[in-house]
Scaffold this motif. Structure first.
Motif, PDB file in Angstrom:
ATOM      1  N   GLY A  49     -20.655 -24.772  14.803  1.00  0.00           N
ATOM      2  CA  GLY A  49     -21.628 -24.820  13.715  1.00  0.00           C
ATOM      3  C   GLY A  49     -21.454 -23.810  12.610  1.00  0.00           C
ATOM      4  N   VAL A  50     -20.440 -22.955  12.698  1.00  0.00           N
ATOM      5  CA  VAL A  50     -20.183 -22.019  11.597  1.00  0.00           C
ATOM      6  C   VAL A  50     -19.691 -22.833  10.391  1.00  0.00           C
ATOM      7  CG1 VAL A  50     -18.837 -20.021  10.842  1.00  0.00           C
ATOM      8  CG2 VAL A  50     -19.605 -20.184  13.218  1.00  0.00           C
ATOM      9  N   PRO A  51     -20.265 -22.614   9.200  1.00  0.00           N
ATOM     10  CA  PRO A  51     -19.953 -23.461   8.043  1.00  0.00           C
ATOM     11  C   PRO A  51     -18.581 -23.180   7.419  1.00  0.00           C
ATOM     12  CG  PRO A  51     -21.467 -21.735   7.388  1.00  0.00           C
ATOM     13  CD  PRO A  51     -21.322 -21.623   8.887  1.00  0.00           C
ATOM     14  N   VAL A  52     -17.530 -23.374   8.222  1.00  0.00           N
ATOM     15  CA  VAL A  52     -16.171 -23.254   7.688  1.00  0.00           C
ATOM     16  C   VAL A  52     -15.661 -24.651   7.357  1.00  0.00           C
ATOM     17  CG1 VAL A  52     -15.627 -21.127   8.924  1.00  0.00           C
ATOM     18  CG2 VAL A  52     -15.164 -23.325  10.012  1.00  0.00           C
ATOM     19  N   ARG A  53     -14.815 -24.741   6.366  1.00  0.00           N
ATOM     20  CA  ARG A  53     -14.266 -26.037   5.974  1.00  0.00           C
ATOM     21  C   ARG A  53     -12.847 -25.841   5.454  1.00  0.00           C
ATOM     22  NH1 ARG A  53     -18.235 -24.575   2.360  1.00  0.00           N
ATOM     23  NH2 ARG A  53     -17.523 -24.078   0.245  1.00  0.00           N
ATOM     24  N   VAL A  54     -12.072 -26.912   5.510  1.00  0.00           N
ATOM     25  CA  VAL A  54     -10.691 -26.830   5.078  1.00  0.00           C
ATOM     26  C   VAL A  54     -10.493 -27.721   3.859  1.00  0.00           C
ATOM     27  CG1 VAL A  54      -9.970 -28.682   6.656  1.00  0.00           C
ATOM     28  CG2 VAL A  54      -8.273 -27.041   5.790  1.00  0.00           C
ATOM     29  N   THR A  55      -9.776 -27.207   2.879  1.00  0.00           N
ATOM     30  CA  THR A  55      -9.426 -27.963   1.674  1.00  0.00           C
ATOM     31  C   THR A  55      -7.923 -28.227   1.709  1.00  0.00           C
ATOM     32  OG1 THR A  55     -11.163 -26.826   0.442  1.00  0.00           O
ATOM     33  CG2 THR A  55      -9.477 -27.993  -0.844  1.00  0.00           C
ATOM     34  N   PRO A  56      -7.514 -29.502   1.808  1.00  0.00           N
ATOM     35  CA  PRO A  56      -6.080 -29.802   1.901  1.00  0.00           C
ATOM     36  C   PRO A  56      -5.378 -29.684   0.552  1.00  0.00           C
ATOM     37  CG  PRO A  56      -7.357 -31.830   1.865  1.00  0.00           C
ATOM     38  CD  PRO A  56      -8.351 -30.708   1.884  1.00  0.00           C
ATOM     39  N   GLY A  57      -4.055 -29.643   0.613  1.00  0.00           N
ATOM     40  CA  GLY A  57      -3.257 -29.666  -0.613  1.00  0.00           C
ATOM     41  C   GLY A  57      -2.911 -28.293  -1.154  1.00  0.00           C
ATOM     42  N   ARG A  58      -2.181 -28.305  -2.263  1.00  0.00           N
ATOM     43  CA  ARG A  58      -1.743 -27.073  -2.903  1.00  0.00           C
ATOM     44  C   ARG A  58      -2.956 -26.250  -3.349  1.00  0.00           C
ATOM     45  NH1 ARG A  58       3.144 -25.729  -5.560  1.00  0.00           N
ATOM     46  NH2 ARG A  58       2.902 -24.081  -7.127  1.00  0.00           N
ATOM     47  N   GLY A  59      -2.939 -24.982  -3.054  1.00  0.00           N
ATOM     48  CA  GLY A  59      -4.056 -24.109  -3.421  1.00  0.00           C
ATOM     49  C   GLY A  59      -5.234 -24.211  -2.475  1.00  0.00           C
TER      50      GLY A  59
END
Length: 239
Positions: A49-59
């Motif tokens: 439940g920790v609000p971590v998220r991943v953003t794919p792609g360059r940068g």
């Protein structure tokens, strides 16, 4: 650095970088572990439940909402042990047991030093026999209380008689290690207590129920003198 400390440190590292994302490679180098270990730790944080998220792609990379994370918690060793013992009682038949487990993981990740060591040491010395209880029933009760909705249940009383009821939940009562749903029973047109381990089936109806005062429903019953647990006082009185 042990895993619990590293999980907390990962959260703090992401908080410090927010709103910019951090890559797994950078985090692995920072904590001197493999990328696979960091990936596994980040997945654990997300699942608890920790609000971590991943953003794919360059940068892209991993980021966190800094407004939704636990700050450092400075427990004494006794306080950490008390929390560990209390959370150990949240068996499968206890209301909100799943949420208690994820809360425990978050608290553990925020503890450092003697408190963290005391909690881990005590946790290693607590065992429990599996509790009997229907998780579907427990979930239905939790949702009915959270959404103030009518609950249809099948109940077996102390004499072994089974009945179907439509009830309007008012709250929970704990006594002698057992949990009871206190509700307005539409069949009896009165307040009633239903022992959770005697509810054999429960399902939400989707119908909103009328608000009921828990203390009033307990009047005239063996639980008329029930009082709010001391440990909950700070939650109900506010800052």
């Amino acid at each position: 650095m042990n895993r619990t400390a590293r999980l907390y440190a990962l959260v703090e590292e992401l908080r410090a970088a927010a709103p910019r994302p951090a890559t797994v490679a950078v985090l692995a180098k920072r904590f001197e572990v493999s990328s696979r270990t960091v990936q596994r730790d980040l997945q654990t944080l997300m699942e608890t439940g920790v609000p971590v998220r991943v953003t794919p792609g360059r940068g892209g990379g991993w980021s966190i909402d800094p407004a939704m994370t636990l700050p450092p918690i400075h427990f004494t060793a006794d306080e950490a042990s008390a929390l560990t013992a209390a959370l150990a009682t949240a068996g499968t038949s206890t209301p909100y047991a799943d949420a208690a487990r994820t809360a425990a993981q978050k608290i553990a990740a925020s503890m450092t030093g003697p408190a963290s060591a005391a909690a881990r040491e005590l946790a290693a010395r607590i065992v429990a026999l599996p509790a009997r209880g229907d998780s579907q029933v427990r979930t239905a009760v939790e949702q009915a209380l959270a959404h103030t909705s009518v609950l249809r249940l099948t109940y077996t009383d102390a004499a072994g008689h089974e009945s179907d009821r439509a009830v309007e939940p008012a709250g929970l009562l704990t006594a002698d290690g057992r949990w009871y749903l206190i509700a307005w029973c539409r069949t009896r047109r009165a307040g009633r207590g239903f022992r959770l381990d005697r509810i054999t089936a429960a399902a939400p109806t989707g119908e909103r129920s009328q608000p009921h005062n828990l203390a009033e429903l307990l009047l005239g019953s063996a639980a008329a003198g029930a009082a709010r647990p001391t440990a909950l006082a700070a939650l109900t009185t506010g800052p």
